[in-house]
Scaffold this motif. Sequence first.
Motif: not given
Length: 214
Positions: A118, A120-121, A124, A159, A164, A168, A171
């Motif tokens: 999570s 790491t995402l 983005l 995050h 998410h 998300a 993002t």
Amino acid sequence: MRRALLVSFACLYLALGARLGSTFMAFSEEVMVQPSPSSMMLSWRAEGGDAPLQVLGCRQDGSTHALWLDDRPRWALCAGGRIWPVMTARYLGGFLFWPLGLASAALGDALIPRRVLSATLGLLALFVAARLAREAEGREAGDLTVLALATCPTFIVTHTLFLHYETAPSTLVLLAVSALAPALRRAPVSTSRLAAAGLFCGLALAVNLRVVVL
């Protein structure tokens, strides 16, 4: 030098996220959206007594079938001994997180490895926001955006913990705006960029209908 600085900001974010992810308690809002091993659930809302009432869960024979529940997830698919959320709530989609279930062979079902993924995402979101700031206001604005988000407690918490379904959409909206970035320079926007922006907005709505307020 500038690239090394951005990498150091990203590493700082990951270090802070790793510390948080390994110490923060688990809670239902974090795991409800994730594909997980199927199980039966109990409800204490039984009528006329204190005995728990068993609520329907995935059948124990491992068959594939749909499941509707009074709790979250509201609508799910039972398959392969796992429950796959389709609609986590009336306004939250769950199917976009199914790749987590497919990755369970490597990640397992423990929460901390998923929090690492999570976080790491979250990189983005970090760099999409920075790129958009750079497009709109210049390189310095992009660098300051990375620093601000990498050290922002709210950004790190939302995050790193698996939230998410809340993060998300923003993002994806940023990705949609980034696809339309040429318009910031008063340049033509290609058909492919318009299609990409529409796709990102559609995915954002599929995750969380409340994205309309963005």
